[in-house]
Design a protein around this motif. Structure first.
Motif, PDB file in Angstrom:
ATOM      1  N   LEU A 108      32.619  80.258  22.045  1.00 24.84           N
ATOM      2  CA  LEU A 108      32.582  79.560  20.756  1.00 24.84           C
ATOM      3  C   LEU A 108      33.939  78.890  20.537  1.00 24.84           C
ATOM      4  N   VAL A 109      33.923  77.587  20.248  1.00 25.47           N
ATOM      5  CA  VAL A 109      35.162  76.833  20.037  1.00 25.47           C
ATOM      6  C   VAL A 109      35.159  76.240  18.632  1.00 25.47           C
ATOM      7  N   ASP A 110      36.229  76.488  17.891  1.00 29.57           N
ATOM      8  CA  ASP A 110      36.362  75.920  16.548  1.00 29.57           C
ATOM      9  C   ASP A 110      36.886  74.496  16.663  1.00 29.57           C
ATOM     10  N   LEU A 111      35.979  73.528  16.544  1.00 24.86           N
ATOM     11  CA  LEU A 111      36.374  72.118  16.613  1.00 24.86           C
ATOM     12  C   LEU A 111      36.352  71.440  15.244  1.00 24.86           C
ATOM     13  N   ASP A 112      36.309  72.254  14.189  1.00 29.95           N
ATOM     14  CA  ASP A 112      36.510  71.685  12.846  1.00 29.95           C
ATOM     15  C   ASP A 112      38.018  71.604  12.653  1.00 29.95           C
ATOM     16  N   LEU A 113      38.606  70.620  13.293  1.00 28.00           N
ATOM     17  CA  LEU A 113      40.058  70.582  13.425  1.00 28.00           C
ATOM     18  C   LEU A 113      40.777  70.293  12.108  1.00 28.00           C
ATOM     19  N   LYS A 114      40.100  69.649  11.186  1.00 27.28           N
ATOM     20  CA  LYS A 114      40.748  69.371   9.890  1.00 27.28           C
ATOM     21  C   LYS A 114      40.732  70.598   8.978  1.00 27.28           C
ATOM     22  N   ARG A 115      39.670  71.412   9.064  1.00 23.66           N
ATOM     23  CA  ARG A 115      39.567  72.607   8.229  1.00 23.66           C
ATOM     24  C   ARG A 115      39.022  73.770   9.063  1.00 23.66           C
ATOM     25  N   PRO A 116      39.808  74.297   9.990  1.00 25.89           N
ATOM     26  CA  PRO A 116      39.309  75.399  10.837  1.00 25.89           C
ATOM     27  C   PRO A 116      39.018  76.646  10.009  1.00 25.89           C
ATOM     28  N   GLU A 131      44.210  72.245  18.979  1.00 21.75           N
ATOM     29  CA  GLU A 131      44.801  70.941  19.266  1.00 21.75           C
ATOM     30  C   GLU A 131      45.652  70.996  20.535  1.00 21.75           C
ATOM     31  N   SER A 132      46.502  71.991  20.638  1.00 20.10           N
ATOM     32  CA  SER A 132      47.372  72.083  21.816  1.00 20.10           C
ATOM     33  C   SER A 132      46.565  72.399  23.067  1.00 20.10           C
ATOM     34  N   PHE A 133      45.485  73.175  22.905  1.00 26.39           N
ATOM     35  CA  PHE A 133      44.631  73.460  24.057  1.00 26.39           C
ATOM     36  C   PHE A 133      43.933  72.191  24.550  1.00 26.39           C
ATOM     37  N   LEU A 134      43.376  71.414  23.620  1.00 23.15           N
ATOM     38  CA  LEU A 134      42.665  70.187  23.998  1.00 23.15           C
ATOM     39  C   LEU A 134      43.610  69.144  24.591  1.00 23.15           C
ATOM     40  N   LYS A 135      44.877  69.221  24.233  1.00 17.57           N
ATOM     41  CA  LYS A 135      45.868  68.298  24.806  1.00 17.57           C
ATOM     42  C   LYS A 135      46.389  68.784  26.152  1.00 17.57           C
ATOM     43  N   GLY A 136      45.904  69.943  26.606  1.00 12.98           N
ATOM     44  CA  GLY A 136      46.332  70.466  27.905  1.00 12.98           C
ATOM     45  C   GLY A 136      47.671  71.152  27.873  1.00 12.98           C
ATOM     46  N   GLU A 137      48.123  71.526  26.670  1.00 18.37           N
ATOM     47  CA  GLU A 137      49.443  72.151  26.537  1.00 18.37           C
ATOM     48  C   GLU A 137      49.376  73.674  26.550  1.00 18.37           C
ATOM     49  N   ARG A 138      48.174  74.244  26.484  1.00 18.74           N
ATOM     50  CA  ARG A 138      48.004  75.686  26.488  1.00 18.74           C
ATOM     51  C   ARG A 138      46.926  76.065  27.493  1.00 18.74           C
ATOM     52  N   GLU A 139      47.083  77.231  28.089  1.00 17.97           N
ATOM     53  CA  GLU A 139      46.097  77.731  29.041  1.00 17.97           C
ATOM     54  C   GLU A 139      44.918  78.370  28.301  1.00 17.97           C
ATOM     55  N   ILE A 140      43.839  78.585  29.025  1.00 19.33           N
ATOM     56  CA  ILE A 140      42.655  79.223  28.448  1.00 19.33           C
ATOM     57  C   ILE A 140      43.010  80.581  27.854  1.00 19.33           C
ATOM     58  N   MET A 160      44.708  69.728  11.665  1.00 21.50           N
ATOM     59  CA  MET A 160      45.361  68.507  12.109  1.00 21.50           C
ATOM     60  C   MET A 160      44.671  67.285  11.501  1.00 21.50           C
ATOM     61  N   SER A 161      45.390  66.193  11.423  1.00 16.37           N
ATOM     62  CA  SER A 161      44.826  64.933  10.952  1.00 16.37           C
ATOM     63  C   SER A 161      44.401  64.091  12.151  1.00 16.37           C
ATOM     64  N   PHE A 162      43.609  63.079  11.902  1.00 20.41           N
ATOM     65  CA  PHE A 162      43.191  62.116  12.938  1.00 20.41           C
ATOM     66  C   PHE A 162      42.567  62.821  14.149  1.00 20.41           C
ATOM     67  N   SER A 163      41.738  63.806  13.891  1.00 22.20           N
ATOM     68  CA  SER A 163      41.165  64.626  14.963  1.00 22.20           C
ATOM     69  C   SER A 163      40.122  63.882  15.789  1.00 22.20           C
TER      70      SER A 163
END
Length: 255
Positions: A108-116, A131-140, A160-163
């Motif tokens: 399960l992934v929380d992709l309600d990025l404006k209001r998680p 956000e950091s995971f989707l940008k490839g900055e964090r590991e699984i 985050m804004s502009f999701s």
């Protein structure tokens, strides 16, 4: 009408490791430690299954698994017309109900990025930002928490804004493709924002096989549901509309 498109599932299929190969990764995920009082207060009823309301979600789970198996689908978006319909409530209860099916591995992934809301409704501290995971900055292992040995939850600690830009970026597609290759889930649930509030859902729909729309009784209008269902059906496969906050109770049938 069934939509035929190149899904994450198809893109990953040829490169997936065996299920056994992903076991080591699952074992590295930190355990999910929920606050039982917070979860109960938010009516997460499928963890302990002491509340008879869990039966509704078990029925939904079984119907979902049959649909996914029949069509060889894996990825499911859950959205609603407007805020407050209970999409995260449905996503969490469905995820824990799926986890009770021991041979089924769910993410399960929380992709309600404006209001998680996933972490908040479980009373947990999210280990990272999606956000950091989707940008490839964090590991699984930095982004997901494990419940038992077959449910991984990607909670979010920061809005985050502009999701929409992030959700339709090539890096997001690559990261989610890699996640599916390495974790080998049977079901991936994406808790999305309300679709009439912004363009996040439209941006992400090319990445899912199907969608569930959650409407709220005495809140969602027929016009809102109709607009959403039409928009969704033009872009993906609509599994159905879940009517939440309904006074109707399953006890009527004597169970």
């Amino acid at each position: 009408m069934e939509h035929r498109k190149v899904s994450l599932q198809e893109r990953c299929a040829s490169e997936r490791p065996g299920r056994a190969g992903s076991d080591a990764l699952w074992e590295t995920l930190p355990p999910l430690r929920t606050d039982a009082r917070v979860a109960a207060g938010n009516r997460i009823v499928t963890t302990s299954r002491l509340n008879p309301a869990h039966a509704v979600f078990d029925m939904m789970r079984t119907k979902l698994l049959q649909q996914l198996q029949q069509h060889s689908w894996t990825t499911v978006a859950i959205t609603s017309p407007t805020p407050g319909c209970g999409k995260t409530f449905v996503a969490l209860n469905l995820a824990f109900s799926l986890a009770n099916q021991r041979e089924c591995r769910t993410v399960l992934v929380d992709l309600d990025l404006k209001r998680p809301q996933v972490a908040k409704m479980l009373g947990v501290s999210a280990p990272s930002t999606i956000e950091s995971f989707l940008k490839g900055e964090r590991e699984i292992a930095d982004a997901f928490l494990r419940h038992n040995d077959n449910l991984a939850i990607g909670a979010n600690s920061q809005a985050m804004s502009f999701s929409a830009e992030l959700l339709q970026s090539r890096e997001t597609v690559r990261v989610l493709q890699e996640m599916r290759q390495r974790m080998c889930p049977d079901v991936v649930l994406f808790d999305m924002p309300p679709m009439l509030s912004n363009d996040d859902v439209m941006a992400f729909l090319p990445n899912v096989d199907c969608v569930i729309l959650v409407a709220a009784a005495e809140q969602s209008t027929l016009g809102e549901v109709d607009v959403c269902e039409q928009e969704l059906s033009e872009r993906t496969n609509v599994l159905g509309v879940v009517l939440n906050k309904c006074r109707f109770a399953p006890e009527k049938y004597g169970y």
